[in-house]
Design a protein around this motif. Sequence first.
Motif, mmCIF file in Angstrom:
data_model
loop_
_atom_site.group_PDB
_atom_site.id
_atom_site.type_symbol
_atom_site.label_atom_id
_atom_site.label_comp_id
_atom_site.label_asym_id
_atom_site.label_seq_id
_atom_site.Cartn_x
_atom_site.Cartn_y
_atom_site.Cartn_z
ATOM 1 N N SER A 155 3.373 -4.311 0.592
ATOM 2 C CA SER A 155 4.279 -3.371 -0.079
ATOM 3 C C SER A 155 3.980 -3.288 -1.566
ATOM 4 O O SER A 155 3.985 -2.193 -2.159
ATOM 5 C CB SER A 155 5.732 -3.785 0.145
ATOM 6 O OG SER A 155 6.062 -3.720 1.515
ATOM 7 N N PHE A 156 3.709 -4.420 -2.176
ATOM 8 C CA PHE A 156 3.377 -4.454 -3.599
ATOM 9 C C PHE A 156 2.074 -3.711 -3.851
ATOM 10 O O PHE A 156 1.969 -2.897 -4.776
ATOM 11 C CB PHE A 156 3.263 -5.911 -4.062
ATOM 12 C CG PHE A 156 3.077 -6.075 -5.540
ATOM 13 C CD1 PHE A 156 4.158 -6.029 -6.413
ATOM 14 C CD2 PHE A 156 1.808 -6.278 -6.075
ATOM 15 C CE1 PHE A 156 3.990 -6.178 -7.781
ATOM 16 C CE2 PHE A 156 1.623 -6.424 -7.448
ATOM 17 C CZ PHE A 156 2.722 -6.379 -8.300
ATOM 18 N N LEU A 157 1.077 -3.960 -2.994
ATOM 19 C CA LEU A 157 -0.222 -3.312 -3.153
ATOM 20 C C LEU A 157 -0.106 -1.799 -2.969
ATOM 21 O O LEU A 157 -0.749 -1.024 -3.685
ATOM 22 C CB LEU A 157 -1.210 -3.901 -2.135
ATOM 23 C CG LEU A 157 -2.690 -3.629 -2.382
ATOM 24 C CD1 LEU A 157 -3.163 -4.307 -3.655
ATOM 25 C CD2 LEU A 157 -3.509 -4.116 -1.185
ATOM 26 N N ALA A 158 0.718 -1.373 -2.019
ATOM 27 C CA ALA A 158 0.910 0.058 -1.778
ATOM 28 C C ALA A 158 1.482 0.746 -3.015
ATOM 29 O O ALA A 158 1.062 1.853 -3.376
ATOM 30 C CB ALA A 158 1.826 0.271 -0.580
ATOM 31 N N LYS A 159 2.433 0.099 -3.678
ATOM 32 C CA LYS A 159 3.018 0.668 -4.896
ATOM 33 C C LYS A 159 1.969 0.779 -6.005
ATOM 34 O O LYS A 159 1.950 1.761 -6.759
ATOM 35 C CB LYS A 159 4.192 -0.190 -5.357
ATOM 36 C CG LYS A 159 5.402 -0.122 -4.430
ATOM 37 C CD LYS A 159 6.503 -1.062 -4.893
ATOM 38 C CE LYS A 159 7.689 -1.021 -3.931
ATOM 39 N NZ LYS A 159 8.744 -1.991 -4.306
ATOM 40 N N LYS A 160 1.103 -0.215 -6.101
ATOM 41 C CA LYS A 160 0.047 -0.175 -7.115
ATOM 42 C C LYS A 160 -0.965 0.936 -6.798
ATOM 43 O O LYS A 160 -1.475 1.602 -7.700
ATOM 44 C CB LYS A 160 -0.651 -1.531 -7.205
ATOM 45 C CG LYS A 160 0.265 -2.663 -7.652
ATOM 46 C CD LYS A 160 0.892 -2.361 -8.996
ATOM 47 C CE LYS A 160 1.902 -3.408 -9.407
ATOM 48 N NZ LYS A 160 2.551 -3.106 -10.697
ATOM 49 N N ALA A 161 -1.256 1.119 -5.503
ATOM 50 C CA ALA A 161 -2.163 2.207 -5.106
ATOM 51 C C ALA A 161 -1.578 3.562 -5.476
ATOM 52 O O ALA A 161 -2.293 4.470 -5.908
ATOM 53 C CB ALA A 161 -2.421 2.135 -3.598
ATOM 54 N N ASP A 162 -0.265 3.697 -5.330
ATOM 55 C CA ASP A 162 0.411 4.931 -5.724
ATOM 56 C C ASP A 162 0.265 5.194 -7.223
ATOM 57 O O ASP A 162 0.047 6.331 -7.650
ATOM 58 C CB ASP A 162 1.900 4.839 -5.359
ATOM 59 C CG ASP A 162 2.253 5.758 -4.207
ATOM 60 O OD1 ASP A 162 1.340 6.202 -3.503
ATOM 61 O OD2 ASP A 162 3.444 6.038 -4.021
ATOM 62 N N ILE A 163 0.393 4.145 -8.009
ATOM 63 C CA ILE A 163 0.248 4.282 -9.464
ATOM 64 C C ILE A 163 -1.165 4.739 -9.820
ATOM 65 O O ILE A 163 -1.358 5.644 -10.642
ATOM 66 C CB ILE A 163 0.584 2.952 -10.166
ATOM 67 C CG1 ILE A 163 2.083 2.643 -10.031
ATOM 68 C CG2 ILE A 163 0.174 2.983 -11.639
ATOM 69 C CD1 ILE A 163 2.471 1.252 -10.482
ATOM 70 N N ILE A 164 -2.160 4.111 -9.188
ATOM 71 C CA ILE A 164 -3.553 4.486 -9.449
ATOM 72 C C ILE A 164 -3.780 5.950 -9.092
ATOM 73 O O ILE A 164 -4.400 6.712 -9.846
ATOM 74 C CB ILE A 164 -4.511 3.570 -8.661
ATOM 75 C CG1 ILE A 164 -4.447 2.137 -9.209
ATOM 76 C CG2 ILE A 164 -5.949 4.103 -8.722
ATOM 77 C CD1 ILE A 164 -5.170 1.124 -8.356
ATOM 78 N N ARG A 165 -3.278 6.358 -7.923
ATOM 79 C CA ARG A 165 -3.428 7.766 -7.515
ATOM 80 C C ARG A 165 -2.804 8.707 -8.530
ATOM 81 O O ARG A 165 -3.405 9.716 -8.923
ATOM 82 C CB ARG A 165 -2.776 7.976 -6.149
ATOM 83 C CG ARG A 165 -2.848 9.422 -5.645
ATOM 84 C CD ARG A 165 -1.777 9.711 -4.625
ATOM 85 N NE ARG A 165 -0.449 9.492 -5.194
ATOM 86 C CZ ARG A 165 0.590 9.046 -4.496
ATOM 87 N NH1 ARG A 165 0.467 8.763 -3.216
ATOM 88 N NH2 ARG A 165 1.763 8.874 -5.099
ATOM 89 N N ASP A 166 -1.581 8.387 -8.963
ATOM 90 C CA ASP A 166 -0.888 9.283 -9.890
ATOM 91 C C ASP A 166 -1.609 9.389 -11.235
ATOM 92 O O ASP A 166 -1.653 10.454 -11.845
ATOM 93 C CB ASP A 166 0.546 8.793 -10.107
ATOM 94 C CG ASP A 166 1.429 9.022 -8.887
ATOM 95 O OD1 ASP A 166 0.955 9.665 -7.925
ATOM 96 O OD2 ASP A 166 2.581 8.541 -8.886
#
Length: 328
Positions: free
Chosen positions: A40-51
Amino acid sequence: MSAVFNVLSNSEADRLTQKVLDGTLLTKEEILLLAQADISFLAKKADIIRDVFCGRHADMCCIINAKSGLCSENCKFCAQSSFYHTSASEYPLLSETVIAEQAKKAEQSGIGRFSLVCSGRKPGKEDMQALARSIAKIKKTSSVSCCASLGLLTKEDYLLLKEHGLARVHNNLESSEKYFPNVCTTHTFADKIESIRLAQECGLEVCSGGIWGLGESLEDRIDMAFSLQALGVLSVPINILFPIKGTPFEKNSPLMYDEIILSLALYRFILPKAYLRLAGGRKLLADNGRRCFESGANALITGDMLTTQGGGAEEDKAMFKELGFCVE
């Protein structure tokens, strides 16, 4: 290797995230470390990178199965291979009129990309000329950007199609170079790399990804992502295997959703600027893939796939809107 969850500290995952945000490409060793982070933590970080690298822009495309069945290749996942007995439809290349009409319908549905897909190693000379005419007709009658998935083409083929309006070529790597012989033996991973490089030499964009759930390891998926990174691919379709009766992979066990999310998040760390595009198998996910768009994904193929059912364009656009995306 198998996925190992919840071992890496959040602070270490934060450090590696910042490296990506600063413009540094992570090594394979660093990605393998990230694979041990809380999902879950990694998914949130991936979202930040995408944005940061892509914004909140979502890309939608659709495909037409322009020629179906009787394929000479033995890809073990495919219902259209002549090596296996499945219920897949078999028909020759559709007419220019039918193809152009479907492209127009895509445009009317607000879909900006339309791709022609043909079974077989590559189209014959007559079909290649007919495909060129179909692409030219699409360009005259609609505003969609035209793509094509036609196998292992030559430079001459690419130049012909580009001259008639082709913008992008699709050619999946399917899996890692190491695992590829377990997927197909009638052509090689190197054949695919060569065909992709030829398309790029001709000035065409490339869309390339693969299928998860073929029996590969997480490390195989990671290796495929690094191959795509080396090729500079910025449109990456991610298919989840839909086991089809009659194919060698018909009894493959489905991937857990957490493993799909982990793999997807890692792809965002490896390919920060790419459109990570959910494709075949999305209907296997209980939420139609919604969680994936909260874990780094930002594109999809809408409508039906080649031999399996997909999602509806209006439903997909509504999902993107709810998630705060602007559909391109």
